[in-house]
Design a protein around this motif. Structure first.
Motif, short mmCIF file in Angstrom:
data_model
loop_
_atom_site.label_atom_id
_atom_site.label_comp_id
_atom_site.label_asym_id
_atom_site.label_seq_id
_atom_site.Cartn_x
_atom_site.Cartn_y
_atom_site.Cartn_z
N SER A 60 0.83 -1.21 0.00
CA SER A 60 0.00 0.00 0.00
C SER A 60 0.86 1.25 0.00
N GLU A 65 -2.48 2.61 -2.38
CA GLU A 65 -3.79 2.01 -2.17
C GLU A 65 -3.67 0.74 -1.34
N LYS A 67 -6.64 -0.98 -0.64
CA LYS A 67 -7.86 -1.72 -0.97
C LYS A 67 -8.63 -2.13 0.29
N ILE A 68 -8.50 -1.31 1.33
CA ILE A 68 -9.19 -1.55 2.60
C ILE A 68 -9.99 -0.30 2.97
N LEU A 69 -11.24 -0.50 3.35
CA LEU A 69 -12.10 0.58 3.83
C LEU A 69 -12.46 0.31 5.28
N ALA A 92 -18.64 -3.68 -1.27
CA ALA A 92 -17.23 -3.32 -1.34
C ALA A 92 -16.40 -4.44 -1.96
N TYR A 93 -16.71 -5.68 -1.58
CA TYR A 93 -15.96 -6.83 -2.08
C TYR A 93 -16.07 -6.94 -3.60
N TYR A 97 -12.58 -4.29 -2.70
CA TYR A 97 -12.17 -3.75 -1.40
C TYR A 97 -12.55 -4.69 -0.25
N LYS A 98 -11.72 -4.72 0.76
CA LYS A 98 -12.03 -5.41 2.01
C LYS A 98 -12.45 -4.35 3.03
N ASP A 124 -7.88 3.13 2.67
CA ASP A 124 -8.22 4.00 1.54
C ASP A 124 -9.34 4.98 1.84
#
Length: 346
Positions: A60, A65, A67-69, A92-93, A97-98, A124
């Protein structure tokens, strides 16, 4: 003793190639960088053999990025929040995104600690059901171009993307249903907070009562006492002091459960006579006796709109295209608790 985690440097050393070569292969750029098929396959075979997994934090930092919220709610154990979170996670998936979930318990200190923790780990973006005093922290995140979407409640006058319902209109919707079924003296039970969604529900009750010449019967319980024995006594006293109530609108689902406990214990004869409506549905309300009418928030649409706003922000971090508020409509799930008395089971 645990095995040491394999790094890109370890792979490069073992295969006598450069770290850059390994990185290009792992990122699918072997042909672009004219790396031979033999070297590429050797690297891929070795990676599979040693079960190499990339360091997500380092990745990241390189790409910008994760890819995690983060999905921060008041209480993830509350059925409303947990269902909403679960639907958002699926959305999200599908977009790669996880999601990390956390509860702030409506406490600013905990909210701030969690935001700093996850921000340091390069997530993110944040979806936040905010505690009362986060404006300054959220503005700081905005200056760092970190995407934020507020959900369920917002701050008056703050420019930020938001998804919620028209809470005042929803209260009126419930009260109109009570009136249509012959109830004329409704009460309103909520918690004593400055959250915009609760204030909207309270204001809807007050406006409707005033416009229809009704007496206002309001009980506001302290947030920190919302499920304590002290609150049960306050609810009991409220029903004693208001013997002529014919209906009640509960501003949130856990207060409905609290109110039903008090009624069944102390006033069982009143349950069949009261018109009862809850904000936010719960499976328990379908099997109560009587089953409870609910003002239902559109969870699927709320999650979808939240994800759409988040994706917009993620794609335009450097350019503010303007903030959006998505205000959605509720529906009323009518059940036995609001049937006219002459239609109820004896």
């Amino acid at each position: 003793m645990k095995n040491k985690r394999v790094s890109i440097k370890d792979i490069a050393k073992e295969l006598s190639v450069s770290v850059t070569t390994v990185s290009f292969v792992l990122n699918g750029k072997a042909k672009e960088k004219r790396i031979s098929d033999e070297v590429t396959q050797n690297i891929l075979d070795y990676v599979k053999k040693v079960h190499y997994k990339p360091n997500q934090l380092a990745q990241s930092l390189r790409t910008g990025e994760s890819k995690i919220l983060v999905f921060m709610v008041e209480d993830i154990s509350n059925p409303f929040f947990s269902k909403l979170a679960r639907i958002f996670e699926d959305s999200a998936y599908k977009h790669g995104y996880k999601v990390l979930f956390c509860s702030n318990e409506n406490q600013d200190n905990k909210s701030l600690e969690l935001i700093d923790l996850f921000n340091d780990r390069q997530v993110d973006g944040f979806v936040i059901i905010p505690s009362p005093g986060l404006q300054s922290k959220l503005k700081t995140l905005q200056t760092q171009n970190i995407p934020i979407v507020l959900l369920d409640r917002y701050y008056e006058g703050m420019d930020v993307d938001y998804v919620g319902i028209d809470n005042q209109k929803a209260s009126v919707q419930g009260l109109e249903h009570l009136t249509a079924n012959g109830f004329t003296n409704p009460a309103f039970m909520s918690i004593d907070v400055t959250q915009t969604q609760m204030l909207g529900r309270l204001n809807g009750y007050k406006v409707y009562a005033d416009e229809n010449g009704m007496q206002q019967n309001i009980l506001l319980l302290p947030f920190e006492l919302d499920t304590s024995e002290t609150s049960r006594e306050k609810v009991k006293d409220f029903f004693i002091e208001h013997p002529n109530l014919d209906s009640i609108l509960f501003a949130t689902n856990y207060l409905t459960q609290l109110g039903m406990e008090v009624l069944r214990k102390h006033f069982p004869e009143r349950i069949e006579k009261l018109g009862i409506i809850t904000f936010d549905d719960n499976e328990l309300f379908t099997i109560c006796n009587p089953s409870i009418t609910a003002i239902c928030q559109p969870l699927e649409s709320m999650a979808k709109e939240t994800m759409n706003l988040m994706l917009k922000l993620l794609k335009s971090k450097e350019e503010n295209e303007g903030y959006e508020s998505k205000i959605l409509n509720t529906t009323l799930e009518t059940r036995e608790s609001t049937l006219p008395l002459n239609q109820r089971k004896n």
